[in-house]
Scaffold this motif. Structure first.
Motif, mmCIF file in Angstrom:
data_model
loop_
_atom_site.group_PDB
_atom_site.id
_atom_site.type_symbol
_atom_site.label_atom_id
_atom_site.label_comp_id
_atom_site.label_asym_id
_atom_site.label_seq_id
_atom_site.Cartn_x
_atom_site.Cartn_y
_atom_site.Cartn_z
ATOM 1 N N UNK A 1 0.820 -1.219 0.000
ATOM 2 C CA UNK A 1 0.000 0.000 0.000
ATOM 3 C C UNK A 1 0.853 1.268 0.000
ATOM 4 N N UNK A 2 2.162 1.146 -0.036
ATOM 5 C CA UNK A 2 3.064 2.300 -0.088
ATOM 6 C C UNK A 2 4.391 1.850 -0.672
ATOM 7 N N UNK A 3 4.631 2.220 -1.936
ATOM 8 C CA UNK A 3 5.894 1.840 -2.573
ATOM 9 C C UNK A 3 7.082 2.453 -1.848
ATOM 10 N N UNK A 4 6.985 3.733 -1.494
ATOM 11 C CA UNK A 4 8.090 4.395 -0.802
ATOM 12 C C UNK A 4 8.324 3.802 0.585
ATOM 13 N N UNK A 5 7.236 3.466 1.285
ATOM 14 C CA UNK A 5 7.392 2.839 2.588
ATOM 15 C C UNK A 5 8.081 1.493 2.486
ATOM 16 N N UNK A 6 7.737 0.724 1.456
ATOM 17 C CA UNK A 6 8.372 -0.579 1.251
ATOM 18 C C UNK A 6 9.858 -0.405 0.965
ATOM 19 N N UNK A 7 10.197 0.552 0.098
ATOM 20 C CA UNK A 7 11.598 0.816 -0.226
ATOM 21 C C UNK A 7 12.376 1.202 1.029
ATOM 22 N N UNK A 8 11.798 2.112 1.823
ATOM 23 C CA UNK A 8 12.491 2.603 3.018
ATOM 24 C C UNK A 8 12.811 1.462 3.978
ATOM 25 N N UNK A 9 11.822 0.631 4.268
ATOM 26 C CA UNK A 9 12.041 -0.430 5.248
ATOM 27 C C UNK A 9 12.919 -1.548 4.705
ATOM 28 N N UNK A 10 12.865 -1.776 3.407
ATOM 29 C CA UNK A 10 13.768 -2.761 2.817
ATOM 30 C C UNK A 10 15.220 -2.297 2.954
ATOM 31 N N UNK A 11 15.477 -1.017 2.684
ATOM 32 C CA UNK A 11 16.829 -0.490 2.830
ATOM 33 C C UNK A 11 17.316 -0.571 4.274
ATOM 34 N N UNK A 12 16.416 -0.333 5.218
ATOM 35 C CA UNK A 12 16.790 -0.430 6.634
ATOM 36 C C UNK A 12 17.136 -1.874 7.001
ATOM 37 N N UNK A 13 16.287 -2.807 6.590
ATOM 38 C CA UNK A 13 16.460 -4.200 6.989
ATOM 39 C C UNK A 13 17.720 -4.816 6.396
ATOM 40 N N UNK A 14 17.975 -4.546 5.123
ATOM 41 C CA UNK A 14 19.114 -5.213 4.499
ATOM 42 C C UNK A 14 20.385 -4.387 4.511
ATOM 43 N N UNK A 15 20.250 -3.061 4.665
ATOM 44 C CA UNK A 15 21.419 -2.210 4.553
ATOM 45 C C UNK A 15 22.327 -2.221 5.758
ATOM 46 N N UNK A 16 21.796 -2.534 6.937
ATOM 47 C CA UNK A 16 22.590 -2.437 8.163
ATOM 48 C C UNK A 16 23.398 -3.695 8.468
ATOM 49 N N UNK A 17 23.118 -4.802 7.795
ATOM 50 C CA UNK A 17 23.731 -6.077 8.179
ATOM 51 C C UNK A 17 25.227 -6.098 7.883
ATOM 52 N N UNK A 18 25.614 -5.784 6.655
ATOM 53 C CA UNK A 18 27.033 -5.837 6.304
ATOM 54 C C UNK A 18 27.855 -4.812 7.086
ATOM 55 N N UNK A 19 27.382 -3.555 7.268
ATOM 56 C CA UNK A 19 28.143 -2.643 8.131
ATOM 57 C C UNK A 19 28.335 -3.171 9.547
#
Length: 295
Positions: free
Chosen positions: A184-202
């Motif tokens: 129901x929100x493309x931008x919301x999906x993008x934001x949370x996907x970046x949060x979930x996957x972006x922090x692991x490798x750092x």
């Protein structure tokens, strides 16, 4: 697929190849993906403050996609360590369209007409041909001297890493294609996907490197954060396109980025392009034309 959607996917292809080239250009790949992943997570966190939280139905897909994206980045990192950019990037991107086509038909209920099926098949054949010609191998690395003549003998560790990367691309393409339609929100999906996957490798990099990592992060911070912006912009465009067109054609058109990747490898990394790759690239262009003719 409307002209607007096609244009968005082509822009995504250009920016995707660019951020991958940035990651390849940073000598320490863990540093590269730490900066790109951490930057994307930070941008996602800011964006999440101003966008609706994805609907509950999208969260299982977000979690699975986050896991697959982490695997994708680790495999991509490994393939860049083993091979030339102009080889590894096409293989990784080229394996995805056929897998996505089959998966979309099996799990999402999408079907292709004869033009689309032919276009996806021809484009994928061109992508694979472009990728497989000239994988160089010598011990632990397949990277040769700039301008060296490609060989047809594969370096199998590099090839397998790139193929596995392609399978992970196909997996997250299908997962996100379904998930974003339920959000129901493309931008919301993008934001949370970046949060979930972006922090692991750092987080992993800081855990295993600690102090020695920080000077390298500072040295490459500008380039790495540019890669993060390009990565988020590229995938955001793709997710938006997936809400407005079928998954398989979007995936196949997105893989036009391998032409950009091959050009970057030739111009910036001095990797030889060669006649066979030109023929394979032409096949891919013909395939995309057939696919868009159907749209």
């Amino acid at each position: 697929m409307t002209p607007l959607v096609a244009a968005a996917v082509l822009i995504a292809a250009l920016t995707h190849a660019s951020w991958n080239a940035i990651a390849h250009n940073i000598p320490d790949k863990l540093v590269a993906f730490t900066l790109i992943g951490g930057g994307a997570a930070g941008i996602g966190a800011v964006l999440a403050c101003f966008t609706p939280v994805p609907a509950a139905a999208a969260w299982p897909y977000l979690v699975v996609s986050g896991v697959v994206h982490v695997a994708y980045k680790l495999l991509l990192m490994r393939s860049f360590q083993l091979g030339d950019f102009g080889q590894m990037y096409p293989i990784a991107r080229g394996t995805a369209p056929l897998v996505v086509t089959v998966a979309a038909a099996a799990f999402v209920g999408e079907s292709l007409d004869a033009w689309q099926a032919t276009g996806v098949a021809v484009a994928s054949a061109g992508l694979v041909g472009l990728a497989l010609w000239g994988i160089r191998g010598s011990g632990t690395t397949s990277r040769a001297e700039p301008g060296a003549e490609p060989r047809a003998t594969p370096h199998w560790p590099a090839l397998l890493a790139a193929l596995a990367t392609g399978l992970s691309i196909a997996a997250y393409t299908v997962v996100d294609g379904v998930g974003v339609r339920n959000a129901d929100s493309t931008l919301g999906y993008i934001a949370w996907l970046m949060i979930l996957e972006g922090a692991v490798i750092p987080a992993y990099a800081l855990w295993i490197r600690r102090g020695p990592l920080l000077p390298e992060l500072r040295r490459h911070a500008g380039l790495g954060l540019l890669g993060a912006v390009l990565a988020m912009f590229a995938y955001g465009l793709v997710l938006w396109a997936q809400t407005r067109a079928a998954l398989a054609p979007v995936s196949a058109l997105r893989e036009s980025s391998i032409i950009v990747g091959a050009a970057i490898g030739t111009v910036f990394f001095k990797e030889r392009f060669g006649g066979p790759r030109m023929v394979a690239a032409g096949l891919m262009v013909v395939g995309i034309g057939l696919m868009l003719h159907a749209g």
